[in-house]
Design an enzyme around this catalytic site. Structure first.
Site, mmCIF file in Angstrom:
data_model
loop_
_atom_site.group_PDB
_atom_site.id
_atom_site.type_symbol
_atom_site.label_atom_id
_atom_site.label_comp_id
_atom_site.label_asym_id
_atom_site.label_seq_id
_atom_site.Cartn_x
_atom_site.Cartn_y
_atom_site.Cartn_z
ATOM 1 N N HIS A 95 -10.440 -4.492 10.701
ATOM 2 C CA HIS A 95 -11.030 -4.542 9.354
ATOM 3 C C HIS A 95 -12.360 -3.799 9.290
ATOM 4 C CE1 HIS A 95 -8.034 -7.613 8.661
ATOM 5 N NE2 HIS A 95 -8.451 -7.843 7.440
ATOM 6 N N GLU B 26 0.814 -1.220 0.000
ATOM 7 C CA GLU B 26 0.000 0.000 0.000
ATOM 8 C C GLU B 26 0.843 1.263 0.000
ATOM 9 O OE1 GLU B 26 -0.517 -2.460 2.240
ATOM 10 O OE2 GLU B 26 -2.552 -3.215 1.952
#
Lengths: 343, 348
Positions: A123, A54
């Protein structure tokens, strides 16, 4: 007019933008599968599956945006933006200011957020308040397919960086990928009006920074966004039975924030209740209190937010996230509080 | 006999994964479920050589290693059912399992086991000489900056850190070879890390290599990179749409491929060659996703069982023993199941 899911509306906006402008590209983890239709139509020169890196590919999106492309960079879940935070905080947000306004960074960070399907606290965060605190970023949180479509169109056309957050309880494709996974044995409290709806045929872009009053009322203003908006509307129905007539505002954007719509409503009702799925401290809920105070109003105020790391267990998660019952209770206390003072 | 002990360990790890699968299918475990089926030989071969005071950092497939470190299976199962009496009081879930007693921590952020293990290794070096730290991660994580940075750190600080790369060739639905430059061994070697490749489906090979390496690390604190080829028998996560599509192209894949077909022919976009290339890539991935399945040559348990049976060993009694233990485990959880996992809606 076309009736479609929340995820299909976003995909359509991206598809149209890619067809109209060859500088619009997609990059991110698994985008060949997640956006298989885009991948097939535009091929490997426009849709770039990325390694799980990322910090690198979000950083690369900044460079690509600065040099002529218009990337839509997909970071699967907003929690994972943590890995790429330098590109967000120190680069995309600052380029325009650092260059004296001479260099812009037209990119969209598309990322799924939110809880309600039992995936644990790494998450399921929203984090929109944290992003909104950084000058230079636009933060978008749509609550239904039409807004998602219009705001994505605007985001892609915008000359600065936009964080586009799609809530997983609204986005059928994400909920399927992370929560249901083919099972008939699990259930989710999906707001039907947010997950599917009409997108007007002539709809084009929807301007940033325009909140909308979803329900009018005189006794109490509830401000929310995303899934919280739907919980607030459900609570407002119940509150009406208790004689509390709520006005419900959907912010749609955190940055720019439509302070005027909020202030107008609160000046009428004298009570403000913020429903925010993000963390309570130092975020959107406090910001809204500050905005109304700065405008000279002094309303009665309460908030229903996330106050802890999201617990994995679904019954604990349901209590931790803003739910209808918590909203109703907070609103009743807020309404009763003033009545007692009036006496 | 070492082979039989390792086999037993693998059977235990597999059996617990399959218990989790059953509860997940029933809806009693929520969210994603990344099984470690296919990684049992690596888990068994490495954990065999770990001892008290060693620390491990784990990824989103933590359970085989935790099972073999001796973490209480009832606590782990109760955790995944979201119960107050679970390992982490129902707060963590399967990607966030922590056992302070075993110095074992897991995380759902890909690559994060590297830096954490570097800290564990630093503590071992300063406070517990002779102990080591182990980081388990997949080859997808090898592209995370934080993991590569921790390799550099481990070499620069001479940390007793064993990097165990479980190479199953997949990064979620992406073939790792498509997004990874160079060779992983050479990459690690570039940091000055001593490296070795091992067949991660061969439990004896893993155990022998890990034994040698860990033995050296205890005497002389320094990092090591072990590259072990594994498989991903139950896909990235259970119910992975990619494998479902591959298995049921008409039902599960119908909607997706309807949309793909529509845009394959849409005006504006890339030329036909590019479009066909994309489509062929997607179809190839669906085909690939079916290659790693249980009872196959990529299944470490199957391979070991085969070897042992050829050598005349009794694997059946081991399997029956473990099966009985798992039945007891499931019963023990069912008996005092309070709210259950998914909102208490599902009876087990």
């Amino acid at each position: 007019m076309a009736n479609m899911t929340f995820s299909a509306a976003i995909d359509r906006a991206v598809m149209e933008a890619m067809a109209a402008d060859e500088c619009v590209i997609i990059m991110g983890e698994d985008v060949h599968m997640l956006r298989s239709a885009h991948y097939t139509r535009f091929g490997q020169q426009r849709v770039f599956p990325a390694p799980i890196s990322e910090s690198s590919f979000v950083g690369a999106a900044v460079g690509a945006a600065m040099s002529g492309l218009r990337p839509i960079v997909e970071v699967m879940l907003v929690d994972f933006v943590g890995v790429a935070m330098d590109a967000v905080l120190n680069h995309m947000a600052k380029i325009e200011t650092f260059s004296g306004g001479k260099w812009t960074c037209p990119l969209v960070v598309r990322t799924a957020c939110g809880g309600g399907y039992g995936d644990g606290g790494q998450h399921e965060q929203t984090l929109w308040g944290m992003f909104a605190s950084i000058p230079g970023l636009t933060i978008v949180v749509p609550s239904n397919p039409a807004d998602a479509y219009g705001l994505m169109k605007t985001a892609i056309a915008h000359d600065g960086p936009v964080i586009f957050l799609e809530h997983k309880l609204l986005s059928e494709s994400w909920l399927e990928f992370l929560g249901r996974l083919g099972r008939q044995t699990v259930a989710f409290d999906v707001p039907a009006a947010g997950a599917q709806g009409d997108v007007p045929a002539n709809m084009d872009s929807l301007p940033f920074g325009q909140a909308i009053v979803r329900r009018t009322g005189n006794a109490l203003t509830i401000v929310s966004l995303g899934v919280g908006l739907h919980r607030a509307l459900e609570a407002a129905d119940q509150l009406a039975e208790h004689g509390v007539d709520c006005e419900v505002i959907d912010l749609r954007c955190l940055q720019p924030l439509d302070a005027r719509t909020v202030i107008e409503s609160v000046s009428k009702t004298g009570r403000l209740l913020v429903v925010d799925e993000d963390y309570k401290s130092c975020g959107l809920s406090g910001e809204l209190a500050a905005i109304v105070l700065e405008s000279g109003l002094s309303p009665h105020y309460a908030r229903v937010c996330l106050e802890q790391t999201i617990p994995y267990a679904r019954h604990l998660e349901a209590e931790a996230l803003p739910n209808t019952q918590r909203i109703v209770e907070a609103a009743l206390r807020l309404a009763a509080g003033e009545k007692q003072r009036d006496v | 006999m070492v082979e039989l002990e390792l086999y037993k360990a693998m059977v235990r790890a597999r059996a617990f994964e399959l218990v989790l699968a059953e509860f997940w299918e029933a809806g009693a475990i929520s969210g994603e479920m990344h099984l470690g089926t296919g990684e049992e030989a690596v888990a068994a071969g490495v954990t065999r050589h770990l001892r008290s005071g060693d620390a491990v950092s784990l990824d989103h497939r933590p359970t085989p290693v935790l099972t073999l470190l001796g973490v209480d299976l009832q606590l782990m199962l109760a955790e995944m059912l979201g119960r107050e009496d679970g390992l982490c009081r129902g707060r963590g879930g399967h990607m966030h399992l922590f056992s302070k007693t075993h110095l074992a921590a897991s995380s759902g952020i890909v690559g994060s086991s590297g830096p954490l293990a570097a800290g564990f290794a630093l503590t071992a070096k300063l406070l517990r000489p002779g102990n080591i730290a182990v980081a388990f991660f997949g080859e997808g994580a090898m592209n995370q900056g934080m993991l590569m940075e921790s390799m550099n750190l481990a070499v620069a600080w001479k940390l007793p850190l064993l990097f165990v790369c479980k190479d199953n060739q997949w990064a979620i639905t992406t073939r790792s070879v498509d997004v990874t430059a160079g060779s992983l061994l050479e990459r690690a070697a570039g940091f000055g890390l001593p490296c070795q490749e091992v067949d991660g489906l061969d439990v004896m090979a893993v155990a022998e290599t890990a034994g040698d390496v860990i033995g050296q690390m205890r005497k002389n604190p320094q990092p090591f990179f072990l590259l072990a080829r594994t498989s991903r028998l139950d896909s990235h996560q259970m119910g992975d749409p990619m494998r479902r599509m591959a298995q049921h192209p008409v039902g599960e894949g119908g909607k997706t491929f309807g949309n793909v077909t529509k845009h394959l022919l849409a005006p504006r976009g890339s030329g036909p060659v590019t479009r066909i290339k994309s489509l062929m890539h997607l179809l190839a991935l669906l085909g690939d996703s079916r290659k790693d399945v249980r009872e196959h040559k990529t299944d470490p348990l199957f391979l070991t069982r085969q070897q042992l049976e050829q050598a005349g060993q009794d694997t059946e009694s081991i399997e029956q023993d473990v099966a009985r233990q798992m039945e007891q485990l499931v019963d023990s959880v069912q008996v005092d199941s309070p709210a259950g996992g998914a909102h208490g809606k599902h009876d087990l």
